[in-house]
Design a protein around this motif. Sequence first.
Motif, PDB file in Angstrom:
ATOM      1  N   ILE A 143       0.908  -1.259  -0.048  1.00 35.25           N
ATOM      2  CA  ILE A 143      -0.097  -0.074  -0.014  1.00 35.25           C
ATOM      3  C   ILE A 143       0.846   1.298   0.049  1.00 35.25           C
ATOM      4  N   MET A 144       2.206   1.233   0.864  1.00 36.34           N
ATOM      5  CA  MET A 144       2.863   2.269   0.784  1.00 36.34           C
ATOM      6  C   MET A 144       3.487   2.412  -0.566  1.00 36.34           C
ATOM      7  N   ALA A 145       3.880   1.374  -1.317  1.00 37.56           N
ATOM      8  CA  ALA A 145       4.471   1.538  -2.556  1.00 37.56           C
ATOM      9  C   ALA A 145       3.604   1.973  -3.444  1.00 37.56           C
ATOM     10  N   GLY A 146       2.270   1.579  -3.574  1.00 37.52           N
ATOM     11  CA  GLY A 146       1.324   1.937  -4.484  1.00 37.52           C
ATOM     12  C   GLY A 146       0.889   3.383  -4.460  1.00 37.52           C
ATOM     13  N   SER A 147       1.004   3.910  -3.076  1.00 37.84           N
ATOM     14  CA  SER A 147       0.616   5.443  -3.006  1.00 37.84           C
ATOM     15  C   SER A 147       1.822   6.356  -2.847  1.00 37.84           C
ATOM     16  N   SER A 148       3.124   5.798  -3.357  1.00 38.11           N
ATOM     17  CA  SER A 148       4.187   6.643  -2.951  1.00 38.11           C
ATOM     18  C   SER A 148       4.355   7.536  -4.352  1.00 38.11           C
ATOM     19  N   GLU A 149       5.045   8.744  -4.293  1.00 40.53           N
ATOM     20  CA  GLU A 149       5.490   9.313  -5.276  1.00 40.53           C
ATOM     21  C   GLU A 149       6.697   9.962  -5.030  1.00 40.53           C
ATOM     22  N   THR A 150       7.570   9.985  -6.097  1.00 37.47           N
ATOM     23  CA  THR A 150       9.157  10.493  -6.010  1.00 37.47           C
ATOM     24  C   THR A 150       9.020  11.991  -5.783  1.00 37.47           C
ATOM     25  N   THR A 151       8.873  12.439  -4.538  1.00 37.62           N
ATOM     26  CA  THR A 151       8.722  13.852  -4.238  1.00 37.62           C
ATOM     27  C   THR A 151      10.054  14.690  -4.764  1.00 37.62           C
ATOM     28  N   LEU A 152      11.009  14.262  -4.025  1.00 38.62           N
ATOM     29  CA  LEU A 152      12.302  15.080  -4.475  1.00 38.62           C
ATOM     30  C   LEU A 152      12.806  15.163  -5.897  1.00 38.62           C
ATOM     31  N   TYR A 153      12.450  13.880  -6.508  1.00 37.34           N
ATOM     32  CA  TYR A 153      12.686  13.729  -7.940  1.00 37.34           C
ATOM     33  C   TYR A 153      11.695  14.644  -8.917  1.00 37.34           C
ATOM     34  N   VAL A 154      10.520  14.599  -8.621  1.00 39.93           N
ATOM     35  CA  VAL A 154       9.673  15.421  -9.268  1.00 39.93           C
ATOM     36  C   VAL A 154       9.961  16.760  -9.103  1.00 39.93           C
ATOM     37  N   ILE A 155      10.239  17.387  -7.885  1.00 35.31           N
ATOM     38  CA  ILE A 155      10.451  18.726  -7.630  1.00 35.31           C
ATOM     39  C   ILE A 155      11.742  19.006  -8.334  1.00 35.31           C
ATOM     40  N   THR A 156      13.102  18.262  -8.280  1.00 35.77           N
ATOM     41  CA  THR A 156      14.161  18.437  -8.936  1.00 35.77           C
ATOM     42  C   THR A 156      13.866  18.686 -10.476  1.00 35.77           C
ATOM     43  N   VAL A 157      13.219  17.791 -10.966  1.00 33.07           N
ATOM     44  CA  VAL A 157      13.052  17.760 -12.540  1.00 33.07           C
ATOM     45  C   VAL A 157      12.125  18.722 -12.926  1.00 33.07           C
ATOM     46  N   TYR A 158      10.917  19.229 -12.314  1.00 34.92           N
ATOM     47  CA  TYR A 158      10.182  20.406 -12.891  1.00 34.92           C
ATOM     48  C   TYR A 158      10.888  21.648 -12.693  1.00 34.92           C
ATOM     49  N   PHE A 159      11.515  21.751 -11.583  1.00 36.59           N
ATOM     50  CA  PHE A 159      11.957  23.184 -11.283  1.00 36.59           C
ATOM     51  C   PHE A 159      13.441  23.213 -12.242  1.00 36.59           C
ATOM     52  N   GLY A 160      13.974  22.144 -12.328  1.00 43.09           N
ATOM     53  CA  GLY A 160      15.309  22.021 -13.138  1.00 43.09           C
ATOM     54  C   GLY A 160      15.016  22.250 -14.644  1.00 43.09           C
ATOM     55  N   ALA A 161      13.851  21.811 -14.987  1.00 45.60           N
ATOM     56  CA  ALA A 161      13.386  22.070 -16.321  1.00 45.60           C
ATOM     57  C   ALA A 161      13.161  23.543 -16.584  1.00 45.60           C
ATOM     58  N   ILE A 162      12.923  24.488 -15.759  1.00 46.19           N
ATOM     59  CA  ILE A 162      12.802  25.858 -15.957  1.00 46.19           C
ATOM     60  C   ILE A 162      13.845  26.820 -15.115  1.00 46.19           C
ATOM     61  N   GLY A 163      14.729  26.344 -14.455  1.00 40.40           N
ATOM     62  CA  GLY A 163      15.672  26.853 -13.949  1.00 40.40           C
ATOM     63  C   GLY A 163      15.314  27.640 -12.626  1.00 40.40           C
ATOM     64  N   ILE A 164      14.206  27.209 -11.915  1.00 38.32           N
ATOM     65  CA  ILE A 164      13.864  27.763 -10.570  1.00 38.32           C
ATOM     66  C   ILE A 164      14.866  27.336  -9.448  1.00 38.32           C
ATOM     67  N   LYS A 165      15.368  28.361  -8.795  1.00 41.32           N
ATOM     68  CA  LYS A 165      16.222  28.055  -7.734  1.00 41.32           C
ATOM     69  C   LYS A 165      15.731  28.144  -6.304  1.00 41.32           C
ATOM     70  N   LYS A 166      14.661  29.081  -6.218  1.00 41.29           N
ATOM     71  CA  LYS A 166      13.923  29.376  -4.950  1.00 41.29           C
ATOM     72  C   LYS A 166      12.663  28.538  -4.828  1.00 41.29           C
ATOM     73  N   TYR A 167      12.803  27.463  -4.235  1.00 45.60           N
ATOM     74  CA  TYR A 167      11.643  26.436  -4.300  1.00 45.60           C
ATOM     75  C   TYR A 167      10.221  26.921  -3.434  1.00 45.60           C
ATOM     76  N   ARG A 168      10.517  28.011  -2.653  1.00 37.24           N
ATOM     77  CA  ARG A 168       9.555  28.586  -1.635  1.00 37.24           C
ATOM     78  C   ARG A 168       8.957  27.537  -0.747  1.00 37.24           C
TER      79      ARG A 168
END
Lengths: 202, 178
Positions: free
Chosen positions: B127-152
């Motif tokens: 259940i934990m695996a099925g409901s988990s999302e790669t938070t750090l990875y998602v934030i890194t990839v999305y903000f990395g794509a547009i060059g955001i450095k301050k994540y607020r």
Amino acid sequence: MNYIWFLIIAISIIFGAINNKLSNVVTGILNGAQEAIHISLYLIGIMAFWLGIMKIAEKSGCIDFIAKLVQPFTKKLFPEIKNDKTATGSIAMNFAANAFGLSNAATPMGIKAIEEMQKHNIDKDSASNSMCMLLAMNTAGFQLIPATVIAILAAHGDKNPTIIVLPTLLVTIIAFTFAIFTAKVFEKIWTTQTTQEAQNND
Amino acid sequence: MINSLLETISLWIIPAIILLILFIGLLKKLPIYELFIDGAKDGAKIGINIFPYLLAIITAITMLRESGAIEALGTTCQNFLNLIHLPADVLPIIITRSLSGSAVLGILSDIAANHDINSYTTRLASIMAGSSETTLYVITVYFGAIGIKKYRYALITGLLADLAGIVAAITVTYWFFG
């Protein structure tokens, strides 16, 4: 992020020293760097493919059509981009891809949405409220059916692996609602950028 | 039967979407091939933008995994883990779930192989695996794509949602299967 990053590295080195695993930690840098380049290259491929498809969907009006369907919902969650059809449509497709467990397709669509949001953002270094909301939705991991987990359980001899579908759905709904609620609360407290964005909208 | 239905849907959904988008494009007499090439050009640019962000986070996490700090945490907190109905074997899932989805599935497979398939530990891990999302990875990839450095507040929101997900997973599993 500065402190978190430092903390992870400092803890690794200290525990590496205590556990006599410092050489493993150093090899970890090498393996990590290799993995980062693997993922980047992999992303280029799959991302280029979906961005190509999305371009066709954009020009043919598919994205505008989806945007119109979901606008009543996104208006409340993403007030800054309520008139941007490409962003709204991409958010909807990103959400749908996540819900069906298609994370390969979800990432390019989400990136398309955040690129659109960057156009409305005044401080290009700093995340806007809509971006934080998009990430909150994406980090909560809403998924209708955890197909891969079911497949793993079945592979290990589980006769009734779908028994986990309902509890898992319940958990993701709780996490998803919580994420949206938290993002909205922080939006009110974290005022550094809201004033700038308000000016941007005028 | 539900299983085969799910399989059919997940098999057909991507091809169906692609076919539909291409078909509508042709119907509207668009130059779909040129549009595809045009859109795909951005892919390489985004991949290169993301790389330094990914490098920073993945090297740090790999170092952490190699240092044995996670196992040390598990043994120190044994009593506390028992108290909150969290088997120590599930702990690696909690720690890796913010970064790597495939690693989580690997750990789950390991747990399923070494525990009774109907046990509380396996159920909780699934259940934990099925409901988990790669938070750090998602934030890194999305903000990395547009060059955001301050994540607020994006990072803290993501981590709090993770925590809520973990608490919810334990509560729901205990309620259903405990």
